[in-house]
Scaffold this motif. Structure first.
Motif, PDB file in Angstrom:
ATOM      1  N   ALA A  81       0.916  -1.240   0.163  1.00 51.72           N
ATOM      2  CA  ALA A  81       0.046  -0.265   0.027  1.00 51.72           C
ATOM      3  C   ALA A  81       0.941   1.575  -0.166  1.00 51.72           C
ATOM      4  CB  ALA A  81      -0.844  -0.071   1.186  1.00 51.72           C
ATOM      5  N   GLY A 144      -6.653  -1.847   7.191  1.00 49.37           N
ATOM      6  CA  GLY A 144      -7.666  -0.958   6.149  1.00 49.37           C
ATOM      7  C   GLY A 144      -6.599  -0.020   5.478  1.00 49.37           C
ATOM      8  N   SER A 145      -7.059   0.418   4.197  1.00 52.25           N
ATOM      9  CA  SER A 145      -6.167   1.218   3.550  1.00 52.25           C
ATOM     10  C   SER A 145      -6.942   2.083   2.616  1.00 52.25           C
ATOM     11  CB  SER A 145      -4.996   0.250   2.629  1.00 52.25           C
ATOM     12  OG  SER A 145      -4.493   1.226   1.932  1.00 52.25           O
ATOM     13  N   SER A 146      -6.707   3.303   2.049  1.00 54.49           N
ATOM     14  CA  SER A 146      -7.153   3.896   1.052  1.00 54.49           C
ATOM     15  C   SER A 146      -6.840   3.295  -0.254  1.00 54.49           C
ATOM     16  CB  SER A 146      -6.613   5.724   1.162  1.00 54.49           C
ATOM     17  OG  SER A 146      -5.852   5.478   1.047  1.00 54.49           O
ATOM     18  N   ASP A 147      -5.941   2.595  -0.373  1.00 53.30           N
ATOM     19  CA  ASP A 147      -5.563   2.072  -1.445  1.00 53.30           C
ATOM     20  C   ASP A 147      -6.636   0.526  -1.823  1.00 53.30           C
ATOM     21  OD1 ASP A 147      -4.465   0.349  -3.431  1.00 53.30           O
ATOM     22  OD2 ASP A 147      -2.493   1.267  -3.069  1.00 53.30           O
ATOM     23  N   ARG A 148      -7.154   0.527  -2.771  1.00 57.66           N
ATOM     24  CA  ARG A 148      -8.312  -0.523  -2.844  1.00 57.66           C
ATOM     25  C   ARG A 148      -7.635  -1.840  -3.351  1.00 57.66           C
ATOM     26  NH1 ARG A 148     -13.084   2.192  -6.627  1.00 57.66           N
ATOM     27  NH2 ARG A 148     -13.619   3.810  -5.081  1.00 57.66           N
ATOM     28  N   ARG A 149      -6.311  -1.586  -3.826  1.00 56.75           N
ATOM     29  CA  ARG A 149      -5.522  -3.077  -4.203  1.00 56.75           C
ATOM     30  C   ARG A 149      -4.982  -3.607  -2.846  1.00 56.75           C
ATOM     31  NH1 ARG A 149      -1.238   0.033  -7.788  1.00 56.75           N
ATOM     32  NH2 ARG A 149      -1.645   1.457  -6.135  1.00 56.75           N
ATOM     33  N   ASN A 151      -6.748  -3.436   0.086  1.00 55.04           N
ATOM     34  CA  ASN A 151      -8.036  -4.079   0.658  1.00 55.04           C
ATOM     35  C   ASN A 151      -8.662  -5.266  -0.217  1.00 55.04           C
ATOM     36  OD1 ASN A 151      -8.040  -2.068   2.475  1.00 55.04           O
ATOM     37  ND2 ASN A 151      -9.195  -0.795   1.258  1.00 55.04           N
ATOM     38  N   ALA A 152      -8.242  -5.358  -1.391  1.00 50.00           N
ATOM     39  CA  ALA A 152      -8.473  -6.445  -2.439  1.00 50.00           C
ATOM     40  C   ALA A 152      -7.835  -7.405  -1.993  1.00 50.00           C
ATOM     41  CB  ALA A 152      -8.623  -6.266  -3.843  1.00 50.00           C
ATOM     42  N   TYR A 174     -12.446  -4.224   7.855  1.00 47.83           N
ATOM     43  CA  TYR A 174     -11.464  -3.455   7.750  1.00 47.83           C
ATOM     44  C   TYR A 174     -11.418  -2.291   9.048  1.00 47.83           C
ATOM     45  CZ  TYR A 174     -11.227  -5.370   3.097  1.00 47.83           C
ATOM     46  OH  TYR A 174     -11.330  -6.260   2.151  1.00 47.83           O
ATOM     47  N   ALA A 178     -12.137   1.602   4.973  1.00 45.65           N
ATOM     48  CA  ALA A 178     -12.866   0.812   3.968  1.00 45.65           C
ATOM     49  C   ALA A 178     -14.032   0.155   4.883  1.00 45.65           C
ATOM     50  CB  ALA A 178     -11.941   0.019   3.263  1.00 45.65           C
TER      51      ALA A 178
END
Length: 256
Positions: A81, A144-149, A151-152, A174, A178
Motif C-alpha cells: 500500500a 484497512g487502506s485508502s488503496d483499494r488494491r 483491501n482487495a 477493515y 474501508a
C-alpha cells in the motif's frame, strides 16, 4: 540442512537486514517488532538485523542505514500500500542521494504469503478455536487502506483461506478507510445465521487498531478475538525468505 545466505558476486560480508515497521506511539508495538526480530536473530545469527520505523518512533530508515555500504530493506507490512509504494522508496531515494555508494536491495512486504494464514490459525488455536470448524465464521480484520488494491488483497486472502478449510465462512473487514468494519461484519454474519463468529486480526502488533477491533467486535457478539500475529515463527520464516529473495534479485533492487 544448513541454510546459507546468498550474496552478490564479489560480496563477502553478509548485508544487514533492515526491517521497516510502520511505527506507533504505543510502546507495545515496538516491543512486538523487537520480539519478532529476535526470532529472526536466533534462527539466522549470521545476519545483522536492524530496526527502522516510518513514523512515531526512532530510528528512521536513514538512521538505520547510516554507516552501511549495503543492506536489504524489508517492509514489516502485511500488504502493498502507500507505505511500501511511496514512503519507503522515497526514504531510500534520499538515503542513496546522500550516499551514492550505498547499495540497497528492496524486498517485498510480508504478505500475502501462505505462512501468514498458518500464523493466523496458530493464534486462533491458541484462543481455543478449532481450525476449520464448520460451525465457526472467521472475520479476517486488517487495518484497512485508502488503496483499494491493498483491501482487495486482504479479501483475496480471506477467500483463499475459506476455500482451503471447512470454516462456515471466512470474510474480510477493515478497521479504517474501508467497509465493512469489523463491527458491521460480525453483525452481518450473526444475522445471516452463523453459529458463532470469531475474529482473526491481520495485524502485526498490538495498538490502537487491535484494541478497537477487540472492543467493538466483542460488544456485538463475536465469541473470540485472537491475538495479533506478533512474533509468530511463521512471520520470522517469511521475513528470512524475503531477505534471501531481495539479495538474489528476485525482488526490486534500488541502487542510486
Amino acid at each position: 540442512m544448513t541454510t546459507t545466505t546468498w550474496r552478490p558476486r564479489g560480496v563477502t560480508s553478509v548485508p544487514p537486514l533492515i526491517a521497516v515497521a510502520h511505527g506507533s506511539r504505543d510502546p507495545r508495538a515496538a516491543a512486538t517488532v523487537e520480539d519478532l526480530l529476535d526470532v529472526v536473530r536466533r534462527a539466522r545469527p549470521e545476519i545483522p538485523v536492524r530496526t527502522a520505523y516510518l513514523d512515531h518512533a526512532p530510528p528512521t530508515l536513514a538512521m538505520a542505514l547510516s554507516g552501511l555500504s549495503e543492506a536489504a530493506v524489508l517492509p514489516l507490512l502485511l500488504t502493498e500500500a502507500y507505505h511500501s509504494r511511496v514512503d519507503i522508496p522515497g526514504a531510500l531515494a534520499e538515503a542513496t542521494a546522500r550516499n551514492p555508494r550505498l547499495r540497497v536491495h528492496r524486498g517485498a512486504t510480508l504478505g500475502p504469503h501462505p505462512l501468514l494464514v498458518t500464523a493466523l490459525e496458530r493464534r486462533l488455536t491458541e484462543a481455543g478455536v478449532e481450525t476449520g470448524d464448520p460451525g465457526t465464521a472467521v472475520v479476517l480484520v486488517s487495518a484497512g487502506s485508502s488503496d483499494r488494491r491493498a483491501n482487495a488483497t486482504v479479501a483475496g486472502v480471506a477467500a483463499q483461506w475459506g476455500r482451503r478449510r471447512g470454516w462456515w465462512s471466512v470474510t474480510a473487514a477493515y478497521a479504517s478507510a474501508a467497509e465493512p468494519t469489523p463491527r458491521q461484519e460480525v453483525e452481518r454474519l450473526l444475522m445471516a445465521g452463523a453459529p458463532r463468529v470469531v475474529v482473526a486480526p491481520y495485524l502485526l502488533a498490538p495498538g490502537y487498531f487491535a484494541d478497537k477491533i477487540r472492543r467493538d467486535t466483542l460488544a456485538v457478539g463475536a465469541e473470540i478475538v485472537a491475538d495479533v500475529l506478533g512474533a509468530a515463527p511463521e512471520l520470522a520464516t517469511v521475513l528470512i525468505e524475503r531477505y534471501e529473495q531481495a539479495l538474489s534479485g528476485l525482488e526490486r533492487s534500488a541502487t542510486a
